[in-house]
Design an enzyme around this catalytic site. Sequence first.
Site, PDB file in Angstrom:
ATOM      1  N   GLY A 121       0.886  -1.177   0.000  1.00 45.77           N
ATOM      2  CA  GLY A 121       0.000   0.000   0.000  1.00 45.77           C
ATOM      3  C   GLY A 121       0.912   1.212   0.000  1.00 45.77           C
ATOM      4  O   GLY A 121       1.354   1.673   1.053  1.00 45.77           O
ATOM      5  N   ASN A 127      -8.150  11.031  15.115  1.00 49.35           N
ATOM      6  CA  ASN A 127      -8.860  10.706  13.875  1.00 49.35           C
ATOM      7  C   ASN A 127     -10.378  10.775  14.063  1.00 49.35           C
ATOM      8  O   ASN A 127     -11.102  11.151  13.141  1.00 49.35           O
ATOM      9  CB  ASN A 127      -8.453   9.317  13.374  1.00 49.35           C
ATOM     10  N   LYS A 159      -4.467   8.076  19.527  1.00 51.51           N
ATOM     11  CA  LYS A 159      -4.433   8.532  18.125  1.00 51.51           C
ATOM     12  C   LYS A 159      -5.831   8.444  17.507  1.00 51.51           C
ATOM     13  O   LYS A 159      -6.222   9.297  16.706  1.00 51.51           O
ATOM     14  CB  LYS A 159      -3.438   7.683  17.326  1.00 51.51           C
TER      15      LYS A 159
HETATM   16  N1  LIG Z   1      -2.184  10.474   4.755  1.00 47.17           N
HETATM   17  C1  LIG Z   1      -1.928  10.774   6.018  1.00 47.17           C
HETATM   18  O1  LIG Z   1      -1.513  11.897   6.340  1.00 47.17           O
HETATM   19  C2  LIG Z   1      -2.107   9.751   7.088  1.00 47.17           C
HETATM   20  C3  LIG Z   1      -2.649   8.502   6.837  1.00 47.17           C
HETATM   21  N2  LIG Z   1      -2.713   7.571   7.851  1.00 47.17           N
HETATM   22  C4  LIG Z   1      -3.262   6.252   7.599  1.00 47.17           C
HETATM   23  O2  LIG Z   1      -2.369   5.517   6.757  1.00 47.17           O
HETATM   24  C5  LIG Z   1      -3.103   4.605   5.938  1.00 47.17           C
HETATM   25  C6  LIG Z   1      -2.760   4.885   4.471  1.00 47.17           C
HETATM   26  O3  LIG Z   1      -3.243   6.201   4.176  1.00 47.17           O
HETATM   27  P1  LIG Z   1      -2.792   7.058   2.922  1.00 47.17           P
HETATM   28  O4  LIG Z   1      -1.351   6.859   2.654  1.00 47.17           O
HETATM   29  O5  LIG Z   1      -3.293   8.420   3.157  1.00 47.17           O
HETATM   30  O6  LIG Z   1      -3.637   6.349   1.768  1.00 47.17           O
HETATM   31  P2  LIG Z   1      -3.708   6.634   0.210  1.00 47.17           P
HETATM   32  O7  LIG Z   1      -5.138   6.804  -0.160  1.00 47.17           O
HETATM   33  O8  LIG Z   1      -2.769   7.686  -0.228  1.00 47.17           O
HETATM   34  O9  LIG Z   1      -3.190   5.265  -0.367  1.00 47.17           O
HETATM   35  C7  LIG Z   1      -3.767   4.030  -0.003  1.00 47.17           C
HETATM   36  C8  LIG Z   1      -4.080   3.213  -1.236  1.00 47.17           C
HETATM   37  O10 LIG Z   1      -5.221   3.757  -1.894  1.00 47.17           O
HETATM   38  C9  LIG Z   1      -5.120   3.554  -3.316  1.00 47.17           C
HETATM   39  N3  LIG Z   1      -5.263   4.877  -3.950  1.00 47.17           N
HETATM   40  C10 LIG Z   1      -5.069   6.067  -3.346  1.00 47.17           C
HETATM   41  N4  LIG Z   1      -5.402   7.084  -4.165  1.00 47.17           N
HETATM   42  C11 LIG Z   1      -5.850   6.516  -5.299  1.00 47.17           C
HETATM   43  C12 LIG Z   1      -6.401   7.032  -6.494  1.00 47.17           C
HETATM   44  N5  LIG Z   1      -6.561   8.366  -6.689  1.00 47.17           N
HETATM   45  N6  LIG Z   1      -6.796   6.176  -7.435  1.00 47.17           N
HETATM   46  C13 LIG Z   1      -6.682   4.856  -7.255  1.00 47.17           C
HETATM   47  N7  LIG Z   1      -6.182   4.301  -6.109  1.00 47.17           N
HETATM   48  C14 LIG Z   1      -5.766   5.114  -5.152  1.00 47.17           C
HETATM   49  C15 LIG Z   1      -3.840   2.855  -3.529  1.00 47.17           C
HETATM   50  O11 LIG Z   1      -4.088   1.460  -3.398  1.00 47.17           O
HETATM   51  P3  LIG Z   1      -4.773   0.493  -4.434  1.00 47.17           P
HETATM   52  O12 LIG Z   1      -4.349   0.883  -5.801  1.00 47.17           O
HETATM   53  O13 LIG Z   1      -4.303  -0.855  -4.011  1.00 47.17           O
HETATM   54  O14 LIG Z   1      -6.250   0.676  -4.252  1.00 47.17           O
HETATM   55  C16 LIG Z   1      -3.036   3.222  -2.304  1.00 47.17           C
HETATM   56  O15 LIG Z   1      -2.077   2.255  -1.990  1.00 47.17           O
HETATM   57  C17 LIG Z   1      -4.578   4.823   6.288  1.00 47.17           C
HETATM   58  O16 LIG Z   1      -4.984   3.955   7.291  1.00 47.17           O
HETATM   59  C18 LIG Z   1      -4.591   6.249   6.840  1.00 47.17           C
HETATM   60  O17 LIG Z   1      -5.670   6.506   7.704  1.00 47.17           O
HETATM   61  C19 LIG Z   1      -2.232   7.818   9.086  1.00 47.17           C
HETATM   62  C20 LIG Z   1      -1.683   9.037   9.390  1.00 47.17           C
HETATM   63  C21 LIG Z   1      -1.639  10.111   8.445  1.00 47.17           C
HETATM   64  C1  LIG Z   2      -3.488  12.828  12.591  1.00 49.55           C
HETATM   65  C2  LIG Z   2      -3.622  12.968  11.111  1.00 49.55           C
HETATM   66  C3  LIG Z   2      -4.571  14.063  10.844  1.00 49.55           C
HETATM   67  C4  LIG Z   2      -2.238  13.259  10.629  1.00 49.55           C
HETATM   68  O1  LIG Z   2      -1.302  12.354  11.165  1.00 49.55           O
HETATM   69  C5  LIG Z   2      -4.071  11.698  10.459  1.00 49.55           C
HETATM   70  O2  LIG Z   2      -3.914  10.647  11.024  1.00 49.55           O
HETATM   71  C6  LIG Z   2      -4.753  11.683   9.146  1.00 49.55           C
HETATM   72  O3  LIG Z   2      -4.517  12.552   8.301  1.00 49.55           O
HETATM   73  O4  LIG Z   2      -5.551  10.768   8.943  1.00 49.55           O
END
Ligand SMILES: NC(=O)C1=CN([C@@H]2O[C@H](COP(=O)(O)OP(=O)(O)OC[C@H]3O[C@@H](n4cnc5c(N)ncnc54)[C@H](OP(=O)(O)O)[C@@H]3O)[C@@H](O)[C@H]2O)C=CC1
Ligand SMILES: CC(C)(CO)C(=O)C(=O)O
Length: 311
Positions: free
Chosen positions: A7, A191, A187
């Site tokens: 991911g 959220n 945390k």
């Molecule tokens: N972003 C942040 O600031 C934070 C996020 N988190 C947590 O981390 C985890 C990952 O979050 P995050 O990195 O934001 O997730 P993203 O949405 O950026 O990525 C997760 C997956 O979603 C799919 N994806 C994302 N965008 C698109 C798109 N536009 N089109 C098609 N597929 C897409 C991809 O997987 P696939 O192609 O396999 O579907 C990707 O691996 C979550 O649990 C989140 O709550 C925790 C703290 C902060």
């Molecule tokens: C706490 C915060 C807002 C950033 O780490 C988060 O977890 C999110 O964007 O989902």
Amino acid sequence: MKIAIAGSGALGSRFGFALHQADNEVVLIDNWVDHINAIREHGLKMTIDNQTHNAAIPIITPQEIPANVTVELLIVFTKAMQLDQMLQDVKPIMNDNTKVLCLLNGIGHEDIIAKHVSRKNIFIGNTMWTANLVAPGHSESFGAGSVNLQNLAPGEENMAIAIADVLTEAGLNAHFTENVHNTIYLKACVNGTMNGLCTLLDVNMADFGATKDAHDMVASIVKEFAAVAAFENVQLDVEEAIEFVEKCYDRTTIGEHFPSMHQDLIKNHRLTEIDYINGAISRKGRKYGVSTPYCDFLTQLIHAKEDIILK
Ligand SMILES: NC(=O)C1=CN([C@@H]2O[C@H](COP(=O)(O)OP(=O)(O)OC[C@H]3O[C@@H](n4cnc5c(N)ncnc54)[C@H](OP(=O)(O)O)[C@@H]3O)[C@@H](O)[C@H]2O)C=CC1
Ligand SMILES: CC(C)(CO)C(=O)C(=O)O
């Protein structure tokens, strides 16, 4: 260390980039074709505090995992609803000793991971790092962050500390914690307040914090998380948890971040993780006989917004 990121969206890219820069052997795994093509053609673009870097990091789909290649550490960074399927799909990259680290937002992911991985290899926690996807192949992150993690099975403390060290050597500021469920609930309070409310109000965390009733709204929700947590032997100090949430308003750290739920629904028109955050508290509340009206309503509002935006 040989590390796979399962991911590799916003935060998976951020972690993958940092670990690659620190000389770990990193492979990104994802299913998003445009993202994969962009990284293969131009490398991973990573903007950190307005400085853009480029790194040639391999990225593959789960179906492209080469035979007989396994990793020492698999970090999952899918959305919560993709976790089960991703773990099923990346089985070929795991051997009996592969450690799996989960830092996803939400509560209860260890139960899903334990369907695929033996408990001695599971490490859970959370992160305050932030990131968002600017475009396929380009993640952006700003401000400071941290990671807290712990081993799920007793006796694996040294391994948990070793994993935290690998992350810290990559600049990710990781800490071994002895009470990870407390950390996860703390945390989840962030959220459970910031993600749903900033999504519905279409604001970043600092702008939400500047509204008149922000404190009361946060306090009402945090009290529900604490009441449910108590039934799981997690003692949350409500005042401390509110203070922890309100630290997110600071514009010099992460205040200008739009929570990941806002990115999902408002920016990218994708389903949210609400059922793993406020929805989880509502479900647990029903189980334990704890009333959770704020979490119930927030979950319904986000689902209604999903229905409106994704129809
Ligand atoms: N972003 C942040 O600031 C934070 C996020 N988190 C947590 O981390 C985890 C990952 O979050 P995050 O990195 O934001 O997730 P993203 O949405 O950026 O990525 C997760 C997956 O979603 C799919 N994806 C994302 N965008 C698109 C798109 N536009 N089109 C098609 N597929 C897409 C991809 O997987 P696939 O192609 O396999 O579907 C990707 O691996 C979550 O649990 C989140 O709550 C925790 C703290 C902060
Ligand atoms: C706490 C915060 C807002 C950033 O780490 C988060 O977890 C999110 O964007 O989902």
